[in-house]
Design an enzyme around this catalytic site. Structure first.
Site, mmCIF file in Angstrom:
data_model
loop_
_atom_site.group_PDB
_atom_site.id
_atom_site.type_symbol
_atom_site.label_atom_id
_atom_site.label_comp_id
_atom_site.label_asym_id
_atom_site.label_seq_id
_atom_site.Cartn_x
_atom_site.Cartn_y
_atom_site.Cartn_z
ATOM 1 N N GLY A 1 0.796 -1.236 0.000
ATOM 2 C CA GLY A 1 0.000 0.000 0.000
ATOM 3 C C GLY A 1 0.819 1.272 0.000
ATOM 4 C CG HIS B 1 0.800 -2.857 -15.343
ATOM 5 N ND1 HIS B 1 0.443 -4.066 -14.784
ATOM 6 C CD2 HIS B 1 1.793 -3.125 -16.225
ATOM 7 C CE1 HIS B 1 1.178 -5.017 -15.321
ATOM 8 N NE2 HIS B 1 2.005 -4.480 -16.196
ATOM 9 C CG LEU C 1 -3.677 -9.344 -17.590
ATOM 10 C CD1 LEU C 1 -4.120 -9.212 -16.142
ATOM 11 C CD2 LEU C 1 -2.846 -10.601 -17.785
HETATM 12 C C1 GAR Z 1 2.932 -1.431 -7.576
HETATM 13 O O1 GAR Z 1 4.215 -1.442 -8.157
HETATM 14 C C2 GAR Z 1 1.874 -1.604 -8.628
HETATM 15 O O2 GAR Z 1 2.210 -1.047 -9.876
HETATM 16 C C3 GAR Z 1 1.807 -3.098 -8.738
HETATM 17 O O3 GAR Z 1 1.921 -3.550 -7.418
HETATM 18 C C4 GAR Z 1 2.739 -2.655 -6.681
HETATM 19 C C5 GAR Z 1 2.025 -2.318 -5.399
HETATM 20 O O4 GAR Z 1 2.819 -1.555 -4.551
HETATM 21 N N1 GAR Z 1 0.575 -3.516 -9.324
HETATM 22 C C6 GAR Z 1 0.453 -4.605 -10.070
HETATM 23 O O5 GAR Z 1 1.384 -5.353 -10.302
HETATM 24 C C7 GAR Z 1 -0.926 -4.859 -10.588
HETATM 25 N N2 GAR Z 1 -0.922 -5.918 -11.517
HETATM 26 P P1 GAR Z 1 2.241 -0.948 -3.213
HETATM 27 O O6 GAR Z 1 1.416 -2.044 -2.544
HETATM 28 O O7 GAR Z 1 3.438 -0.583 -2.421
HETATM 29 O O8 GAR Z 1 1.375 0.232 -3.559
#
Ligand code: GAR
Length: 214
Positions: A14, A112, A147
């Site tokens: 998060g 993403h 996706l």
């Molecule tokens: C982020 O890098 C986001 O782009 C990625 O998860 C991470 C979450 O970071 N999202 C995906 O891979 C979605 N497919 P966070 O929990 O520290 O915000």
């Protein structure tokens, strides 16, 4: 100006929720409010961040549902208790059902960790290393039923100097923490519009999204 409300979905750390909270604090922006945080993981650090910042939240365990559809139906049902103008997927690691996407059509954006349309799905940093890509970055796009295929709104890139997983992840996060709050704020201010599947930013059409340089 009435306040613009966002719902944030997350599955883990998060840090991107935190960046939205921090940007709002730094800018003293009372016009943007996080009305609810949802997670499929009750132990997500993002949920702790919501609690610490007095943001309403709820969690649901996908294992308790027979199908993706049933799980998403339950989320839709719970979301009726909250008001929001935009739903932000910020590290939400589940694929949404078609019904869910249709229910909030053109109101969901996803963050993403790659320069879409390259490398949709998981393990994007690993793929950059594997393919010795020159550039890496992050993209924010509207969500459709595919996706990571929806209309790209904005992206930001950097040149890869170090093919190291931790450093790539960190650099992508740095970019994301600027890109996501910026795009949310532009949508809030009506500077980004997505009408009849046409994206305009400050009146100009961007069929492949706009590059942001930080
Ligand atoms: C982020 O890098 C986001 O782009 C990625 O998860 C991470 C979450 O970071 N999202 C995906 O891979 C979605 N497919 P966070 O929990 O520290 O915000």
């Amino acid at each position: 100006m009435s306040s613009f409300k966002i719902a944030v979905f997350l599955s883990g750390n998060g840090s991107n929720l935190q960046s939205l909270i921090d940007t709002k604090k730094i800018n003293n922006d009372h016009s943007l409010n996080i009305s609810v945080v949802f997670s499929n993981n009750k132990n997500a650090l993002g949920i702790k961040r919501a609690k610490e910042n007095n943001i309403p939240f709820f969690t649901l365990d996908p294992k308790k549902f027979n199908s993706r559809e049933a799980f998403d139906e339950a989320i839709i049902d719970k979301l009726k208790d909250f008001d929001f103008d935009l739903l932000v997927l910020a590290g939400y690691m589940r694929i949404l059902s078609e019904k869910f996407v249709k229910t909030y059509e053109d109101k969901i954006i996803n963050l993403h960790p790659s320069l879409l349309p390259k490398y949709p799905g998981l393990n994007t940093h690993e793929k950059i290393i594997e393919n010795k890509e020159i550039h890496h970055g992050a993209t924010v796009h509207f969500v459709d039923s595919g996706l990571d295929t929806g209309q790209i709104i904005g992206y930001s890139k950097f040149e890869v100097n170090d093919y190291d997983l931790t450093s790539l992840e960190q650099k992508v996060h740095e970019i994301e923490h600027k890109l996501l709050p910026l795009i949310c704020s532009l949508i809030k201010n009506d500077e980004i519009k997505f009408i009849d599947k046409i994206l305009t930013i400050n009146g100009l059409e961007y069929s492949n999204g706009k590059e942001y340089i930080f």
